[in-house]
Design a protein around this motif. Structure first.
Motif, PDB file in Angstrom:
ATOM      1  N   GLN A 200       0.853  -1.176   0.000  1.00 43.66           N
ATOM      2  CA  GLN A 200       0.000   0.000   0.000  1.00 43.66           C
ATOM      3  C   GLN A 200       0.895   1.232   0.000  1.00 43.66           C
ATOM      4  O   GLN A 200       1.971   1.228   0.599  1.00 43.66           O
ATOM      5  CB  GLN A 200      -0.944   0.007   1.200  1.00 43.66           C
ATOM      6  N   PRO A 201       0.485   2.292  -0.666  1.00 44.69           N
ATOM      7  CA  PRO A 201       1.360   3.462  -0.820  1.00 44.69           C
ATOM      8  C   PRO A 201       1.612   4.228   0.469  1.00 44.69           C
ATOM      9  O   PRO A 201       2.593   4.965   0.578  1.00 44.69           O
ATOM     10  CB  PRO A 201       0.596   4.332  -1.833  1.00 44.69           C
ATOM     11  N   THR A 202       0.761   4.030   1.478  1.00 48.00           N
ATOM     12  CA  THR A 202       0.886   4.842   2.692  1.00 48.00           C
ATOM     13  C   THR A 202       1.899   4.287   3.698  1.00 48.00           C
ATOM     14  O   THR A 202       2.208   4.943   4.690  1.00 48.00           O
ATOM     15  CB  THR A 202      -0.476   4.968   3.389  1.00 48.00           C
ATOM     16  N   GLY A 203       2.422   3.039   3.429  1.00 48.99           N
ATOM     17  CA  GLY A 203       3.403   2.479   4.359  1.00 48.99           C
ATOM     18  C   GLY A 203       3.224   0.995   4.549  1.00 48.99           C
ATOM     19  O   GLY A 203       2.534   0.327   3.756  1.00 48.99           O
ATOM     20  N   PRO A 204       3.821   0.416   5.604  1.00 50.50           N
ATOM     21  CA  PRO A 204       3.737  -1.032   5.836  1.00 50.50           C
ATOM     22  C   PRO A 204       2.299  -1.490   6.076  1.00 50.50           C
ATOM     23  O   PRO A 204       1.464  -0.726   6.593  1.00 50.50           O
ATOM     24  CB  PRO A 204       4.596  -1.245   7.087  1.00 50.50           C
ATOM     25  N   LEU A 205       2.022  -2.742   5.740  1.00 49.37           N
ATOM     26  CA  LEU A 205       0.708  -3.320   5.993  1.00 49.37           C
ATOM     27  C   LEU A 205       0.535  -3.574   7.492  1.00 49.37           C
ATOM     28  O   LEU A 205       1.482  -3.927   8.191  1.00 49.37           O
ATOM     29  CB  LEU A 205       0.553  -4.641   5.244  1.00 49.37           C
ATOM     30  N   ASN A 206      -0.683  -3.419   7.962  1.00 51.95           N
ATOM     31  CA  ASN A 206      -0.957  -3.755   9.355  1.00 51.95           C
ATOM     32  C   ASN A 206      -1.487  -5.191   9.443  1.00 51.95           C
ATOM     33  O   ASN A 206      -1.713  -5.863   8.431  1.00 51.95           O
ATOM     34  CB  ASN A 206      -1.926  -2.755   9.988  1.00 51.95           C
ATOM     35  N   ALA A 207      -1.679  -5.674  10.680  1.00 49.48           N
ATOM     36  CA  ALA A 207      -2.077  -7.068  10.884  1.00 49.48           C
ATOM     37  C   ALA A 207      -3.435  -7.361  10.248  1.00 49.48           C
ATOM     38  O   ALA A 207      -3.652  -8.454   9.692  1.00 49.48           O
ATOM     39  CB  ALA A 207      -2.111  -7.386  12.378  1.00 49.48           C
ATOM     40  N   TYR A 208      -4.350  -6.403  10.293  1.00 49.03           N
ATOM     41  CA  TYR A 208      -5.684  -6.596   9.708  1.00 49.03           C
ATOM     42  C   TYR A 208      -5.586  -6.755   8.194  1.00 49.03           C
ATOM     43  O   TYR A 208      -6.216  -7.634   7.597  1.00 49.03           O
ATOM     44  CB  TYR A 208      -6.564  -5.405  10.075  1.00 49.03           C
ATOM     45  N   GLN A 209      -4.776  -5.952   7.549  1.00 54.76           N
ATOM     46  CA  GLN A 209      -4.605  -6.044   6.098  1.00 54.76           C
ATOM     47  C   GLN A 209      -3.947  -7.370   5.705  1.00 54.76           C
ATOM     48  O   GLN A 209      -4.332  -7.989   4.705  1.00 54.76           O
ATOM     49  CB  GLN A 209      -3.766  -4.861   5.605  1.00 54.76           C
ATOM     50  N   ARG A 210      -2.965  -7.823   6.492  1.00 51.78           N
ATOM     51  CA  ARG A 210      -2.325  -9.103   6.186  1.00 51.78           C
ATOM     52  C   ARG A 210      -3.318 -10.256   6.313  1.00 51.78           C
ATOM     53  O   ARG A 210      -3.313 -11.181   5.496  1.00 51.78           O
ATOM     54  CB  ARG A 210      -1.110  -9.332   7.108  1.00 51.78           C
ATOM     55  N   ARG A 211      -4.186 -10.179   7.301  1.00 49.24           N
ATOM     56  CA  ARG A 211      -5.192 -11.239   7.467  1.00 49.24           C
ATOM     57  C   ARG A 211      -6.167 -11.252   6.289  1.00 49.24           C
ATOM     58  O   ARG A 211      -6.567 -12.328   5.815  1.00 49.24           O
ATOM     59  CB  ARG A 211      -5.952 -11.043   8.777  1.00 49.24           C
ATOM     60  N   LEU A 212      -6.542 -10.083   5.808  1.00 48.13           N
ATOM     61  CA  LEU A 212      -7.441 -10.029   4.650  1.00 48.13           C
ATOM     62  C   LEU A 212      -6.809 -10.692   3.427  1.00 48.13           C
ATOM     63  O   LEU A 212      -7.499 -11.395   2.658  1.00 48.13           O
ATOM     64  CB  LEU A 212      -7.798  -8.575   4.339  1.00 48.13           C
ATOM     65  N   ILE A 213      -5.517 -10.505   3.243  1.00 54.08           N
ATOM     66  CA  ILE A 213      -4.840 -11.107   2.086  1.00 54.08           C
ATOM     67  C   ILE A 213      -4.735 -12.615   2.267  1.00 54.08           C
ATOM     68  O   ILE A 213      -4.957 -13.386   1.318  1.00 54.08           O
ATOM     69  CB  ILE A 213      -3.453 -10.473   1.890  1.00 54.08           C
ATOM     70  N   TYR A 214      -4.386 -13.064   3.477  1.00 53.17           N
ATOM     71  CA  TYR A 214      -4.326 -14.497   3.728  1.00 53.17           C
ATOM     72  C   TYR A 214      -5.656 -15.171   3.381  1.00 53.17           C
ATOM     73  O   TYR A 214      -5.701 -16.206   2.708  1.00 53.17           O
ATOM     74  CB  TYR A 214      -3.981 -14.767   5.196  1.00 53.17           C
ATOM     75  N   GLN A 215      -6.742 -14.620   3.880  1.00 53.74           N
ATOM     76  CA  GLN A 215      -8.032 -15.258   3.654  1.00 53.74           C
ATOM     77  C   GLN A 215      -8.491 -15.114   2.210  1.00 53.74           C
ATOM     78  O   GLN A 215      -9.175 -16.003   1.675  1.00 53.74           O
ATOM     79  CB  GLN A 215      -9.090 -14.717   4.612  1.00 53.74           C
ATOM     80  N   LEU A 216      -8.080 -14.057   1.555  1.00 57.13           N
ATOM     81  CA  LEU A 216      -8.409 -13.881   0.144  1.00 57.13           C
ATOM     82  C   LEU A 216      -7.750 -14.976  -0.701  1.00 57.13           C
ATOM     83  O   LEU A 216      -8.397 -15.613  -1.553  1.00 57.13           O
ATOM     84  CB  LEU A 216      -7.965 -12.500  -0.326  1.00 57.13           C
ATOM     85  N   VAL A 217      -6.478 -15.204  -0.473  1.00 54.24           N
ATOM     86  CA  VAL A 217      -5.753 -16.237  -1.220  1.00 54.24           C
ATOM     87  C   VAL A 217      -6.292 -17.619  -0.877  1.00 54.24           C
ATOM     88  O   VAL A 217      -6.463 -18.475  -1.756  1.00 54.24           O
ATOM     89  CB  VAL A 217      -4.245 -16.140  -0.924  1.00 54.24           C
ATOM     90  N   ARG A 218      -6.559 -17.875   0.413  1.00 54.39           N
ATOM     91  CA  ARG A 218      -7.042 -19.186   0.837  1.00 54.39           C
ATOM     92  C   ARG A 218      -8.396 -19.535   0.224  1.00 54.39           C
ATOM     93  O   ARG A 218      -8.625 -20.678  -0.194  1.00 54.39           O
ATOM     94  CB  ARG A 218      -7.128 -19.219   2.370  1.00 54.39           C
ATOM     95  N   SER A 219      -9.288 -18.558   0.125  1.00 53.09           N
ATOM     96  CA  SER A 219     -10.651 -18.835  -0.340  1.00 53.09           C
ATOM     97  C   SER A 219     -10.833 -18.697  -1.847  1.00 53.09           C
ATOM     98  O   SER A 219     -11.620 -19.434  -2.450  1.00 53.09           O
ATOM     99  CB  SER A 219     -11.640 -17.913   0.381  1.00 53.09           C
ATOM    100  N   GLU A 220     -10.088 -17.792  -2.495  1.00 54.57           N
ATOM    101  CA  GLU A 220     -10.319 -17.530  -3.913  1.00 54.57           C
ATOM    102  C   GLU A 220      -9.192 -18.019  -4.824  1.00 54.57           C
ATOM    103  O   GLU A 220      -9.412 -18.218  -6.033  1.00 54.57           O
ATOM    104  CB  GLU A 220     -10.524 -16.025  -4.128  1.00 54.57           C
ATOM    105  N   PHE A 221      -8.004 -18.219  -4.268  1.00 51.00           N
ATOM    106  CA  PHE A 221      -6.865 -18.648  -5.089  1.00 51.00           C
ATOM    107  C   PHE A 221      -6.129 -19.802  -4.385  1.00 51.00           C
ATOM    108  O   PHE A 221      -4.986 -19.658  -3.944  1.00 51.00           O
ATOM    109  CB  PHE A 221      -5.900 -17.479  -5.323  1.00 51.00           C
ATOM    110  N   PRO A 222      -6.766 -20.981  -4.269  1.00 55.01           N
ATOM    111  CA  PRO A 222      -6.158 -22.096  -3.512  1.00 55.01           C
ATOM    112  C   PRO A 222      -4.878 -22.637  -4.128  1.00 55.01           C
ATOM    113  O   PRO A 222      -4.121 -23.336  -3.452  1.00 55.01           O
ATOM    114  CB  PRO A 222      -7.265 -23.162  -3.510  1.00 55.01           C
ATOM    115  N   GLU A 223      -4.635 -22.320  -5.415  1.00 52.62           N
ATOM    116  CA  GLU A 223      -3.406 -22.779  -6.061  1.00 52.62           C
ATOM    117  C   GLU A 223      -2.221 -21.876  -5.754  1.00 52.62           C
ATOM    118  O   GLU A 223      -1.090 -22.157  -6.185  1.00 52.62           O
ATOM    119  CB  GLU A 223      -3.615 -22.853  -7.580  1.00 52.62           C
TER     120      GLU A 223
END
Length: 552
Positions: A200-223
């Motif tokens: 993200q352009p504003t700086g490092p990702l926070n824990a909430y943003q990292r969790r959103l990416i984890y669950q996004l990949v797990r549910s929509e991109f299992p490969e």
């Protein structure tokens, strides 16, 4: 010798080697508190008519050991040759994790009275936390391993966060991340990277943003799989390769095991004394840094470590301490885990860990009236200041306690004093026993010593040391005197002058008269004292470790 966190790995092999060759080992502890009973509270016994039972006294000790911590550990390895050669060590213990992979969460407590006592005796609390040697109990290690192995399973069961429509920023980040991943998947150019970074352009990702990416990949991109990079500053998404994933998980597990082994720290000393498993010690820790012949050094260290492990597996250690009941409880709580509720189970467990335990307080007070003089370590050693045999000296690399005053109640120094007292007192008791009557006792100004059967004295007769300069390991007479000249508790104010010139018979007679040896371990003399702990506060006055298994 003070051993801190930085030097512990390089000193570990030497310490283990000296434990493996020691005739006996003494230890002492300093704790952050020793009593949880509130004065004038419900648990106060000051108005009780009699003494508590051994079970009640054990319950009090158990409560203290599970509330407070060991802050300092002292160890002295004593080797018998022509005389007794002592190597004392002093360790401060740190309750903190030394590696981020080891997620310890400890609650540690300090008693104000204990802190006042430690401070008056020059204990450095800052040094404990900053430079203290780490430790990890067997129970803590099992829990960390269980937590690690279940981490992947737990992560897969974490429910997805439902992003509220009232949080437009989170929705926009989720959509942007999805679009970035899709664009990377659909890119069929030759310059396509094997991964895509989510930032993200504003700086490092926070824990909430990292969790959103984890669950996004797990549910929509299992490969695919997502990995936090640069301490979580951004997320990297790449294709899931089964072989690469297995190699990655293996490297991760290897790194976790190494972190655990380093966190075990001082428990390696405990395992060496109790016959525990030393296989996880990495020989690379024990090598000198920046060695020009690193491969040859690693090979030599590995060979020596294997030899020491084998020697320790086959050794039955003699463990000596002063007033050991509480110390053994704290030792168990620190390096094993929760103490059992029943004192008989405690006796059994300690006896299984240490089959030969000698309490110098019991040694000094057995057969003596409860109205006798004080039995503190310093008080008991006082009469032996000018007694010169058996001969016990500090090794030339361990002379700090031979020239420093005022170190009482430093664990390393107290373990050294315990070694002096044990050597001196046991020889005195043996030399004074009445060999004509197995049931008679011989009085002294210190104790009423129980006698034993007529038997070969055992033990090695200690002749006066060689006056040569020695072989670099055992110091000669002059060096021994110089090392111990200013020690207020030294047994070396003067040495035997005859240099073994008397005949063998005369030497044996002189040995019996003046106590030139410690009685042979395994002899019947020790039946009276072995595995018995003095517990003056309890009505029975003694805790016999060998009774635990028999009475269950």
């Amino acid at each position: 010798m003070d051993i801190d966190q930085a030097h512990f790995p390089r000193q570990l092999l030497s310490i283990l080697k000296h434990i493996s060759t020691a005739t006996f080992v003494t230890f002492d502890l300093e704790m952050s508190g020793i009593n949880t009973r509130q004065r004038y509270g419900n648990s106060d016994r000051s108005l009780d008519a009699g003494k508590p039972t051994l079970q009640q006294q054990y319950s009090d000790m158990k409560s203290a050991a599970e509330t407070f911590q060991v802050v300092q550990f002292g160890l002295t390895c004593v080797q018998e040759d022509q005389y007794y050669l002592a190597r004392p060590y002093n360790f401060n213990l740190s309750p903190l994790s030394i590696d981020r992979d080891v997620k310890l969460e400890r609650t540690f407590s300090f008693s104000s009275s204990a802190c006042d006592f430690l401070q008056k005796n020059h204990f450095d609390f800052g040094k404990m936390f900053k430079h203290g040697v780490p430790y990890l109990s067997r129970k803590e290690e099992d829990e960390l391993r269980e937590e690690y192995m279940g981490r992947a399973s737990r992560n897969s069961k974490i429910p997805d966060v439902v992003v509220s429509m009232s949080d437009p920023n989170a929705l926009a980040f989720q959509r942007s991340s999805r679009d970035t991943i899709k664009a990377w998947i659909e890119d069929d150019s030759k310059t396509k990277d094997p991964f895509v970074n989510i930032t993200q352009p504003t700086g490092p990702l926070n824990a909430y943003q990292r969790r959103l990416i984890y669950q996004l990949v797990r549910s929509e991109f299992p490969e695919l799989r997502a990995i936090a990079k640069n301490d979580g500053h951004f997320m990297q998404v790449e294709k899931l390769n089964i072989e690469n994933e297995e190699r990655f998980q293996k490297r991760k597990l290897d790194g976790f095991n190494k972190s655990i082994a380093k966190q075990v720290g001082l428990r390696w000393i405990f395992e060496a004394l109790s016959g525990g498993d030393l296989s996880a010690i990495d020989p690379k820790w024990l090598c000198s840094e920046n060695s020009e012949k690193s491969e040859q050094q690693l090979e030599a260290v590995t060979k020596e470590l294997n030899q020491v492990r084998a020697a320790l597996r086959n050794k039955s250690h003699v463990i000596v301490g002063h007033n050991l009941f509480t110390d053994l409880g704290f030792l168990y709580s620190t390096f094993i885990g929760f103490l059992p509720n029943n004192v008989k189970h405690f006796q059994q467990h300690i006896h299984e860990l240490f089959s030969h335990v000698i309490d110098t307080k019991y040694l000094a007070t057995h057969g003596h009236s409860s109205m006798g003089s004080r039995a503190g370590l310093k008080d008991l050693l006082e009469p032996f200041k000018k007694v010169h045999t058996p001969l016990i000296v500090l090794h030339e690399k361990h002379t700090a306690y031979g020239s420093t005053f005022g170190k009482e109640h430093e664990a390393g120094f107290d373990s050294w004093m315990t070694a002096e007292l044990f050597t001196k007192l046991s020889a005195k008791l043996y030399s004074e026993r009445d060999t004509s009557d197995n049931d008679s006792t011989t009085s002294s100004n210190l104790i009423d010593a129980s006698s034993s059967d007529n038997e070969d004295p055992g033990g090695a007769l200690l002749h006066s040391p060689d006056t040569s300069s020695g072989d670099g390991n055992l110091p000669g007479e002059w060096h021994a005197r110089e090392m111990n000249r200013s020690n207020p508790f030294s047994l070396l104010d003067s040495l035997v002058e005859d240099n073994g010139s008397s005949s063998e018979d005369e030497g044996e007679a002189k040995g019996k008269k003046t106590g030139l040896f410690v009685p042979r371990f395994g002899g019947r003399f020790w039946d009276v004292y072995m595995n018995k702990l003095r517990v003056n506060a309890a009505e029975v006055g003694v805790c016999d470790l060998s009774e635990g298994a028999d009475e269950l």
